[in-house]
Design a protein around this motif. Structure first.
Motif, PDB file in Angstrom:
ATOM      1  N   GLU A 242       6.921   1.097  -1.448  1.00  0.00           N
ATOM      2  CA  GLU A 242       7.649   2.962  -2.424  1.00  0.00           C
ATOM      3  C   GLU A 242       8.850   1.828  -2.451  1.00  0.00           C
ATOM      4  O   GLU A 242      10.447   2.458  -2.830  1.00  0.00           O
ATOM      5  CB  GLU A 242       7.636   3.975  -1.672  1.00  0.00           C
ATOM      6  CG  GLU A 242       6.847   4.191  -0.941  1.00  0.00           C
ATOM      7  CD  GLU A 242       6.882   5.372  -0.679  1.00  0.00           C
ATOM      8  OE1 GLU A 242       7.706   6.503  -1.018  1.00  0.00           O
ATOM      9  OE2 GLU A 242       5.865   6.142  -0.150  1.00  0.00           O
TER      10      GLU A 242
ATOM     11  N   SER B  79      12.560   7.527  -5.092  1.00  0.00           N
ATOM     12  CA  SER B  79      12.203   7.600  -6.155  1.00  0.00           C
ATOM     13  C   SER B  79      13.471   8.470  -6.700  1.00  0.00           C
ATOM     14  O   SER B  79      13.443   9.315  -5.802  1.00  0.00           O
ATOM     15  CB  SER B  79      10.950   7.571  -6.659  1.00  0.00           C
ATOM     16  OG  SER B  79      10.311   8.733  -6.171  1.00  0.00           O
TER      17      SER B  79
ATOM     18  N   SER C 115      16.374   7.974  -3.888  1.00  0.00           N
ATOM     19  CA  SER C 115      16.197   6.721  -4.076  1.00  0.00           C
ATOM     20  C   SER C 115      16.979   7.061  -3.050  1.00  0.00           C
ATOM     21  O   SER C 115      18.721   6.684  -3.272  1.00  0.00           O
ATOM     22  CB  SER C 115      15.835   6.071  -5.070  1.00  0.00           C
ATOM     23  OG  SER C 115      16.944   5.587  -6.107  1.00  0.00           O
TER      24      SER C 115
ATOM     25  N   GLN D 153       7.985   5.220   5.967  1.00  0.00           N
ATOM     26  CA  GLN D 153       8.123   4.017   4.453  1.00  0.00           C
ATOM     27  C   GLN D 153       7.810   3.111   5.606  1.00  0.00           C
ATOM     28  O   GLN D 153       7.462   2.252   5.440  1.00  0.00           O
ATOM     29  CB  GLN D 153       8.880   4.276   3.904  1.00  0.00           C
ATOM     30  CG  GLN D 153       9.049   5.281   2.435  1.00  0.00           C
ATOM     31  CD  GLN D 153      10.183   6.024   1.942  1.00  0.00           C
ATOM     32  OE1 GLN D 153      11.750   5.863   2.572  1.00  0.00           O
ATOM     33  NE2 GLN D 153      10.340   5.687   0.926  1.00  0.00           N
TER      34      GLN D 153
END
Length: 111
Positions: free
Chosen positions: A5, A21, A25, A101
């Motif tokens: 990501e 995003s 982010s 993540q």
């Protein structure tokens, strides 16, 4: 860009690398932030590693971001240790990424 990501986003006229995003982010690396050293990488080291890295003359505390624990290193291509640089970037990613993540790093094929 192999980190889960992650994306490259121009910021302040320089390439920045982020995880996530949109407005959520988070920056994990920025290139070329020092006015006298255009070829630098700013990253967020692990707090324990930071203590050792700051003793190495190749690393310095960058303006603004240094107060938050970030470090910078010159990235002069003929002298770069690309393996070390990749490790610094991945560690920085781990410092700012969400747990889910970071967990995705374990699913990547090994280099």
């Amino acid at each position: 860009m192999a980190l889960p990501e992650s994306s490259e986003v121009p910021s302040w006229g320089r390439p920045s690398f982020r995880v996530g995003s949109g407005a959520g982010s988070r920056i994990f690396a920025v290139v070329g932030t020092h006015p006298n050293l255009p070829h630098t990488l700013v990253f967020k080291p692990d707090i324990e590693e930071r203590r050792a890295l700051i003793e190495d003359a190749r690393f310095f505390s960058p303006p603004y971001a240094g107060a938050g624990g970030w470090l910078a290193i010159g990235i002069d291509p003929p002298k770069i240790d690309w393996v070390e640089l990749a490790e610094l970037i991945e560690t920085s990613y781990r410092q700012v990424a969400l747990k889910r993540q970071v967990a995705l790093l374990g699913t990547r094929p090994s280099r």
